[in-house]
Scaffold this motif. Structure first.
Motif, PDB file in Angstrom:
ATOM      1  N   GLU A 170       0.711  -1.091   0.151  1.00 11.50           N
ATOM      2  CA  GLU A 170      -0.114   0.034  -0.044  1.00 11.50           C
ATOM      3  C   GLU A 170       1.272   1.211  -0.279  1.00 11.50           C
ATOM      4  O   GLU A 170       0.312   2.486  -0.753  1.00 11.50           O
ATOM      5  N   LEU A 171       1.770   1.400   0.745  1.00  7.41           N
ATOM      6  CA  LEU A 171       2.716   2.644   0.891  1.00  7.41           C
ATOM      7  C   LEU A 171       3.678   2.143  -0.482  1.00  7.41           C
ATOM      8  O   LEU A 171       4.561   3.405  -0.638  1.00  7.41           O
ATOM      9  N   ILE A 172       4.464   1.161   0.544  1.00  5.54           N
ATOM     10  CA  ILE A 172       6.192   1.320  -0.236  1.00  5.54           C
ATOM     11  C   ILE A 172       6.248   1.049  -2.092  1.00  5.54           C
ATOM     12  O   ILE A 172       6.973   1.775  -2.355  1.00  5.54           O
ATOM     13  N   LEU A 173       5.493   0.289  -2.052  1.00 12.05           N
ATOM     14  CA  LEU A 173       5.715  -0.082  -4.216  1.00 12.05           C
ATOM     15  C   LEU A 173       5.237   1.189  -4.577  1.00 12.05           C
ATOM     16  O   LEU A 173       5.948   1.233  -5.986  1.00 12.05           O
ATOM     17  N   PRO A 174       4.267   1.728  -4.342  1.00 12.24           N
ATOM     18  CA  PRO A 174       4.581   2.767  -5.159  1.00 12.24           C
ATOM     19  C   PRO A 174       5.422   3.834  -5.968  1.00 12.24           C
ATOM     20  O   PRO A 174       5.600   4.233  -6.649  1.00 12.24           O
ATOM     21  N   ILE A 175       6.004   3.930  -4.595  1.00 18.32           N
ATOM     22  CA  ILE A 175       7.300   4.855  -4.351  1.00 18.32           C
ATOM     23  C   ILE A 175       7.980   4.622  -5.077  1.00 18.32           C
ATOM     24  O   ILE A 175       8.783   5.065  -6.158  1.00 18.32           O
ATOM     25  N   MET A 176       8.494   2.581  -5.643  1.00 12.26           N
ATOM     26  CA  MET A 176       8.993   2.348  -5.584  1.00 12.26           C
ATOM     27  C   MET A 176       8.826   2.054  -7.514  1.00 12.26           C
ATOM     28  O   MET A 176      10.141   2.198  -7.837  1.00 12.26           O
ATOM     29  N   VAL A 177       7.991   1.797  -8.223  1.00  7.37           N
ATOM     30  CA  VAL A 177       7.199   2.721  -8.930  1.00  7.37           C
ATOM     31  C   VAL A 177       7.907   3.339  -9.528  1.00  7.37           C
ATOM     32  O   VAL A 177       8.267   3.644 -10.750  1.00  7.37           O
ATOM     33  N   GLY A 178       7.455   3.908  -8.684  1.00  8.83           N
ATOM     34  CA  GLY A 178       8.076   6.346  -9.612  1.00  8.83           C
ATOM     35  C   GLY A 178       8.981   6.328 -10.035  1.00  8.83           C
ATOM     36  O   GLY A 178       9.671   6.447 -10.848  1.00  8.83           O
ATOM     37  N   ALA A 180      11.168   3.724 -10.357  1.00  7.65           N
ATOM     38  CA  ALA A 180      11.570   2.449 -11.480  1.00  7.65           C
ATOM     39  C   ALA A 180      11.422   3.439 -13.207  1.00  7.65           C
ATOM     40  O   ALA A 180      11.940   2.962 -14.043  1.00  7.65           O
ATOM     41  N   LYS A 181       9.796   4.205 -12.970  1.00  3.22           N
ATOM     42  CA  LYS A 181       9.658   4.792 -14.455  1.00  3.22           C
ATOM     43  C   LYS A 181      10.891   5.904 -14.783  1.00  3.22           C
ATOM     44  O   LYS A 181      10.239   6.322 -15.816  1.00  3.22           O
ATOM     45  N   LYS A 182      11.607   6.017 -13.629  1.00  2.29           N
ATOM     46  CA  LYS A 182      12.718   7.870 -13.771  1.00  2.29           C
ATOM     47  C   LYS A 182      13.795   6.847 -14.512  1.00  2.29           C
ATOM     48  O   LYS A 182      14.341   7.511 -15.158  1.00  2.29           O
ATOM     49  N   GLY A 183      13.499   5.536 -14.442  1.00  2.00           N
ATOM     50  CA  GLY A 183      15.137   4.452 -14.856  1.00  2.00           C
ATOM     51  C   GLY A 183      15.479   4.630 -13.799  1.00  2.00           C
ATOM     52  O   GLY A 183      17.431   3.818 -14.150  1.00  2.00           O
ATOM     53  N   GLU A 184      15.954   4.753 -12.682  1.00  2.00           N
ATOM     54  CA  GLU A 184      16.450   4.412 -11.702  1.00  2.00           C
ATOM     55  C   GLU A 184      15.896   3.153 -11.073  1.00  2.00           C
ATOM     56  O   GLU A 184      15.180   2.216 -11.428  1.00  2.00           O
ATOM     57  N   ARG A 185      17.664   2.449 -10.525  1.00  2.00           N
ATOM     58  CA  ARG A 185      17.218   0.342 -10.241  1.00  2.00           C
ATOM     59  C   ARG A 185      17.859   0.750  -8.739  1.00  2.00           C
ATOM     60  O   ARG A 185      18.145  -0.232  -8.022  1.00  2.00           O
ATOM     61  N   GLU A 285      19.083  -4.025  -9.080  1.00  2.00           N
ATOM     62  CA  GLU A 285      19.843  -3.737 -10.181  1.00  2.00           C
ATOM     63  C   GLU A 285      20.055  -4.913 -10.468  1.00  2.00           C
ATOM     64  O   GLU A 285      20.827  -5.788  -9.271  1.00  2.00           O
ATOM     65  N   LYS A 286      19.971  -5.879 -11.483  1.00  2.00           N
ATOM     66  CA  LYS A 286      20.911  -6.707 -11.755  1.00  2.00           C
ATOM     67  C   LYS A 286      22.167  -6.772 -11.984  1.00  2.00           C
ATOM     68  O   LYS A 286      22.359  -7.890 -11.632  1.00  2.00           O
ATOM     69  N   GLU A 287      22.432  -5.625 -12.504  1.00  2.00           N
ATOM     70  CA  GLU A 287      24.358  -5.757 -12.755  1.00  2.00           C
ATOM     71  C   GLU A 287      24.489  -5.560 -11.961  1.00  2.00           C
ATOM     72  O   GLU A 287      25.436  -3.863 -11.540  1.00  2.00           O
ATOM     73  N   GLU A 288      24.577  -6.130 -10.738  1.00  2.00           N
ATOM     74  CA  GLU A 288      25.146  -5.665  -8.876  1.00  2.00           C
ATOM     75  C   GLU A 288      26.233  -4.788  -9.613  1.00  2.00           C
ATOM     76  O   GLU A 288      27.505  -6.029 -10.062  1.00  2.00           O
TER      77      GLU A 288
END
Length: 348
Positions: A170-178, A180-185, A285-288
């Protein structure tokens, strides 16, 4: 009276047929016995032998079938013949690998009374692991023990796991999705209370990079992270969801400007008010470890030491552009043999 032809496993004693109820021959259960008393209809209950941690427990499987939602209830239920657990050559069932016989003996009380009375000396975490393995509900309705602190700690872990699952969705995942949409990892979230307010000076923001942090206003999540045990549970949940580089703790966060100091030369310094608030940092991040450095491709270049050599190179290679000065790769100097380095230094 003769028994029907389709009845198998009939008992005979002294050459005479008895009017006993038919039973299956104990092919798999070496300890199964049938008793014959004064009552011709009496039959001893079926017994199975469970081998746990080198200790044998001879029990009636009907106590397990009364709890069909548990592991042993499914093992000895109606579909026992389709079960993957088979007895050994002695007809014994080897189960509960890694569980001590003392803890298993304590758990057997659940199948008899529905209550597990944990005696002194039994570790509550070990009892919890055994209940999870045997699919027995571990809650205040089934566990009785003297150490209430240990019991409540395990119950709090269960509650924290379920509660953080809700906070994550409810709270954390929407911020993470935002992010990710900016290209952050990765994502860094600071949890503030509902009463906190952030008022930064646009001309003099905090000098520590807080502008890259995401702010989450939630007094409930703030109180949740107040306990270090809850932070450990939250890390476990995030690892279960596939996230990496997880850090959860308490850090200072600037909220508002307190005063401005004037430095020599006219430079001003803003002092902010900091509050201690929880933070969450995680990465997907996949390529850690590969995004935090730059790989430079070293191209070996010719070192021109005099004009004669330069003229010879021009004749040999017409593609060299003379108005570009020659480039000397310092790595070539460092990687060259000592003799070559000495000769180059002598020519220079």
């Amino acid at each position: 009276m003769p028994l029907p032809e389709d009845i198998k496993g009939s008992c005979f004693q002294n050459g005479n047929k008895r009017n006993h109820e038919p039973f299956m021959a104990p092919e798999r259960f070496g300890n199964s016995t049938v008793g014959f008393g004064s009552n011709v209809h009496s039959q001893a209950p079926e017994k199975v032998t469970l081998l746990v941690d080198g200790t044998r427990f001879v029990v009636n499987p009907q106590i397990f079938t009364a709890h069909p939602d548990t592991m042993l209830g499914r093992m000895f239920g109606p579909g026992r013949e389709y079960n993957f657990t088979r007895p050994n050559e002695k007809g014994e069932y080897e189960i509960a690998e890694g569980i001590s016989a003392t803890v298993f003996r304590t758990v057997l009380d659940y199948y008899k009374t529905g209550i597990i009375n944990c005696p002194d000396g039994i570790s509550i975490p070990d009892l919890r692991d055994t209940c999870d393995y045997l699919c027995i509900n571990f809650d205040f309705n089934t566990i009785r023990c003297q150490d209430l602190s240990a019991l409540l700690h395990e119950l709090s872990n269960d509650g924290a796991h379920k509660q953080f699952d809700h906070y994550l969705e409810e709270l954390i995942l929407p911020i993470m999705v935002g992010c990710a949409k900016k290209g952050e990892r990765e994502c860094h979230i600071v949890v503030l209370t509902d009463e906190d307010s952030v008022d930064w000076d646009e001309d003099h923001p905090p000098p520590m990079g807080e502008e890259y942090s995401q702010i989450l206003y939630s007094s409930k999540l703030y109180r949740f992270f107040k306990y270090i045990e809850n932070r450990d549970v939250a890390k476990t949940v995030l690892k279960e969801r596939g996230l990496k580089n997880i850090r959860i703790g308490i850090e200072g966060y600037p909220t508002c400007k307190e005063k401005i100091k004037r430095r020599p030369g006219g430079r001003s310094e803003v002092i902010y008010n900091y509050v201690q608030r929880p933070f969450i940092q995680m990465s997907w991040e996949k390529e850690e470890g590969k995004s935090r450095h730059v790989d430079f491709q070293c191209v070996r270049s010719k070192s021109l030491t005099n004009l004669v050599a330069a003229g010879e190179d021009v004749l040999e290679d017409q593609e060299i552009v003379m108005h570009h000065p020659p480039q000397v790769d310092e790595l070539d100097r460092l990687n060259a043999p000592l003799s070559q380095m000495a000769s180059n230094d002598f020519q220079d």
